[in-house]
Motif scaffolding. Sequence first.
Motif, PDB file in Angstrom:
ATOM      1  N   ASN A  94      20.160   6.851  15.036  1.00  0.00           N
ATOM      2  CA  ASN A  94      20.916   6.179  16.130  1.00  0.00           C
ATOM      3  C   ASN A  94      20.561   6.322  17.327  1.00  0.00           C
ATOM      4  N   GLN A  95      18.799   6.633  17.434  1.00  0.00           N
ATOM      5  CA  GLN A  95      18.445   6.946  18.951  1.00  0.00           C
ATOM      6  C   GLN A  95      17.810   5.436  19.235  1.00  0.00           C
ATOM      7  N   THR A  96      17.791   5.119  20.602  1.00  0.00           N
ATOM      8  CA  THR A  96      17.115   3.978  20.939  1.00  0.00           C
ATOM      9  C   THR A  96      15.696   4.234  21.592  1.00  0.00           C
ATOM     10  N   ARG A  97      14.906   3.601  21.065  1.00  0.00           N
ATOM     11  CA  ARG A  97      13.410   3.768  21.840  1.00  0.00           C
ATOM     12  C   ARG A  97      12.810   2.382  22.288  1.00  0.00           C
ATOM     13  N   THR A  98      11.846   2.410  22.911  1.00  0.00           N
ATOM     14  CA  THR A  98      11.218   1.245  23.360  1.00  0.00           C
ATOM     15  C   THR A  98       9.773   1.013  22.938  1.00  0.00           C
ATOM     16  N   TYR A  99       9.283  -0.264  22.629  1.00  0.00           N
ATOM     17  CA  TYR A  99       7.999  -0.304  21.818  1.00  0.00           C
ATOM     18  C   TYR A  99       7.399  -1.589  22.514  1.00  0.00           C
ATOM     19  N   THR A 100       6.097  -1.443  22.554  1.00  0.00           N
ATOM     20  CA  THR A 100       5.383  -2.826  22.969  1.00  0.00           C
ATOM     21  C   THR A 100       4.686  -3.270  21.508  1.00  0.00           C
ATOM     22  N   LEU A 101       4.939  -4.144  21.239  1.00  0.00           N
ATOM     23  CA  LEU A 101       4.429  -4.609  19.644  1.00  0.00           C
ATOM     24  C   LEU A 101       3.672  -5.904  19.808  1.00  0.00           C
ATOM     25  N   ASP A 102       2.863  -6.047  18.788  1.00  0.00           N
ATOM     26  CA  ASP A 102       1.976  -7.037  18.551  1.00  0.00           C
ATOM     27  C   ASP A 102       2.469  -7.903  17.302  1.00  0.00           C
ATOM     28  N   PRO A 103       3.310  -9.001  17.476  1.00  0.00           N
ATOM     29  CA  PRO A 103       4.157  -9.396  16.121  1.00  0.00           C
ATOM     30  C   PRO A 103       3.019 -10.263  15.351  1.00  0.00           C
ATOM     31  N   TYR A 104       3.459 -10.146  14.087  1.00  0.00           N
ATOM     32  CA  TYR A 104       2.805 -11.059  13.061  1.00  0.00           C
ATOM     33  C   TYR A 104       3.588 -12.344  12.653  1.00  0.00           C
ATOM     34  N   GLY A 105       5.029 -11.947  12.696  1.00  0.00           N
ATOM     35  CA  GLY A 105       6.083 -12.949  12.104  1.00  0.00           C
ATOM     36  C   GLY A 105       7.419 -12.407  12.104  1.00  0.00           C
ATOM     37  N   LEU A 106       8.330 -13.220  11.484  1.00  0.00           N
ATOM     38  CA  LEU A 106       9.477 -13.113  11.179  1.00  0.00           C
ATOM     39  C   LEU A 106       9.796 -13.183   9.581  1.00  0.00           C
ATOM     40  N   VAL A 107      10.700 -12.266   9.011  1.00  0.00           N
ATOM     41  CA  VAL A 107      11.165 -12.622   7.549  1.00  0.00           C
ATOM     42  C   VAL A 107      12.491 -12.342   7.380  1.00  0.00           C
ATOM     43  N   SER A 108      12.866 -13.308   6.850  1.00  0.00           N
ATOM     44  CA  SER A 108      14.582 -13.056   6.315  1.00  0.00           C
ATOM     45  C   SER A 108      14.387 -12.528   4.868  1.00  0.00           C
ATOM     46  N   ALA A 162      15.702 -16.321  19.447  1.00  0.00           N
ATOM     47  CA  ALA A 162      14.995 -16.979  20.378  1.00  0.00           C
ATOM     48  C   ALA A 162      13.643 -16.223  21.055  1.00  0.00           C
ATOM     49  N   ALA A 163      13.721 -14.914  21.487  1.00  0.00           N
ATOM     50  CA  ALA A 163      12.650 -14.268  21.908  1.00  0.00           C
ATOM     51  C   ALA A 163      11.709 -13.828  20.902  1.00  0.00           C
ATOM     52  N   PHE A 164      12.377 -13.457  19.590  1.00  0.00           N
ATOM     53  CA  PHE A 164      11.333 -13.345  18.380  1.00  0.00           C
ATOM     54  C   PHE A 164      10.624 -14.462  18.081  1.00  0.00           C
ATOM     55  N   ALA A 169      18.151  -4.747  17.666  1.00  0.00           N
ATOM     56  CA  ALA A 169      17.443  -4.845  18.972  1.00  0.00           C
ATOM     57  C   ALA A 169      18.345  -4.848  20.042  1.00  0.00           C
ATOM     58  N   GLN A 170      18.098  -4.024  20.884  1.00  0.00           N
ATOM     59  CA  GLN A 170      19.046  -3.999  22.223  1.00  0.00           C
ATOM     60  C   GLN A 170      18.543  -4.825  23.389  1.00  0.00           C
ATOM     61  N   SER A 171      17.429  -5.241  23.317  1.00  0.00           N
ATOM     62  CA  SER A 171      16.679  -6.233  24.099  1.00  0.00           C
ATOM     63  C   SER A 171      15.534  -6.575  23.308  1.00  0.00           C
ATOM     64  N   ALA A 172      14.907  -7.617  23.819  1.00  0.00           N
ATOM     65  CA  ALA A 172      13.580  -8.245  23.345  1.00  0.00           C
ATOM     66  C   ALA A 172      12.779  -9.232  24.601  1.00  0.00           C
ATOM     67  N   THR A 173      11.780  -8.859  25.010  1.00  0.00           N
ATOM     68  CA  THR A 173      11.311  -9.523  26.121  1.00  0.00           C
ATOM     69  C   THR A 173       9.774  -9.939  25.834  1.00  0.00           C
ATOM     70  N   VAL A 174       9.692 -11.155  25.816  1.00  0.00           N
ATOM     71  CA  VAL A 174       8.260 -11.770  25.549  1.00  0.00           C
ATOM     72  C   VAL A 174       7.143 -11.232  26.847  1.00  0.00           C
ATOM     73  N   LEU A 175       6.238 -10.744  26.479  1.00  0.00           N
ATOM     74  CA  LEU A 175       5.424 -10.380  27.525  1.00  0.00           C
ATOM     75  C   LEU A 175       4.511 -11.522  27.730  1.00  0.00           C
ATOM     76  N   ASP A 176       3.591 -11.677  29.062  1.00  0.00           N
ATOM     77  CA  ASP A 176       2.578 -12.605  29.312  1.00  0.00           C
ATOM     78  C   ASP A 176       1.322 -11.779  28.922  1.00  0.00           C
ATOM     79  N   GLN A 177       1.100 -11.316  27.598  1.00  0.00           N
ATOM     80  CA  GLN A 177       0.086 -10.782  27.132  1.00  0.00           C
ATOM     81  C   GLN A 177      -0.379 -11.220  25.609  1.00  0.00           C
ATOM     82  N   PRO A 178      -1.714 -11.936  25.373  1.00  0.00           N
ATOM     83  CA  PRO A 178      -1.646 -12.174  24.104  1.00  0.00           C
ATOM     84  C   PRO A 178      -1.434 -10.969  23.034  1.00  0.00           C
ATOM     85  N   ALA A 179      -0.900 -11.345  21.826  1.00  0.00           N
ATOM     86  CA  ALA A 179      -0.929 -10.334  20.738  1.00  0.00           C
ATOM     87  C   ALA A 179      -2.047  -9.909  20.144  1.00  0.00           C
TER      88      ALA A 179
END
Length: 328
Positions: free
Chosen positions: A167-181, A145-147, A204-214
């Motif tokens: 196996n390390q967890t890191r946090t990223y701020t991303l500019d999405p282009y889309g989803l691929v199956s 849903a968030a993606f 993904a441990q968590s995914a949060t949509v930000l109020d900022q344009p990609a």
Amino acid sequence: MKSDRLLSIMLLLQTHQQLPASDLADRLEVSVRTIMRDVQALSAAGVPVYTVRGPQGGIALLPGFRTDVTGLTADESRALFVLLSGPAHTDLGLAPALGSALRKVMAALPAPHRLEADLVSRRILIDPVRWRGTPGPDQPATDLAAFQQAVITDRRLRLRYRHGRDNQTRTYTLDPYGLVSKAGVWYLVADHDGEPRLFRTDRAQSATVLDQPALRRDGIELADVWDTLRRRIDDIPALIAVTVKVRDEILAKFLRIHEPDLDPARPSQAEYEPGWTRVELRFRALVAAEMLLAFGPDAEVLTPDDLRQALAHKAAETAALYTPRPAA
């Protein structure tokens, strides 16, 4: 809903010209009585539908009658444009036909749905070919849903992500282009600091949509970025499978050092023989696997043979260095 069923009846009759009422009932999972009521409703609405009596009878449309697809819902319109990626159709020689078909469907869609359908076609791709040398998908259910919200609304995404290799967890701020199956495994394609990256959604441990344009690069679409990332992975040489038997006394140390090299497609076999465990590894090149010699007689490579020969040659050269020197 009844309106959806009425449209389905018309489309089925357009395709087959005539169908028995029982056949329509089976296809739409309703009773024959319901089908007959629907036929009466269509006739009352001005659709030239009629019944043909007799053993070869059924429900039919007046020849030449056609309807468009303006009865499609928004979700149905979007679903039509989540299609296989271009290479699949090109390989079959169907790319021109696909483009023509989609243009016809797009023209027939209700105006409010056209923009969404076009956007979905540029934000979601289905690539049915799995990566070379990898097992089939074994991906747990992922909440997309968030993606989806991020890629459809053109918003940035904050992602807490567990990497498969260390196996390390890191946090990223991303500019999405889309989803691929990709053969059933969903990936997010996005820029991180202006560089294209690929993220498996099930890590993904968590995914949060930000109020900022990609902040996408000008003129770049999902298909372009996906093609670049896919080629990078496809061009990597195939991994070399290596089987090692490890003495149990040093197994814990061995696994700590070689955890990134463990082969998930071939689980290790405990108690290969008394006091030893068989471990399955993968390396990108034989030279990378030569580090196994550091374990000396506590780890023996069983396969492949060319790696055994390379290690035997290195061991012989090393032993020659330490041959006792003649007394002066």
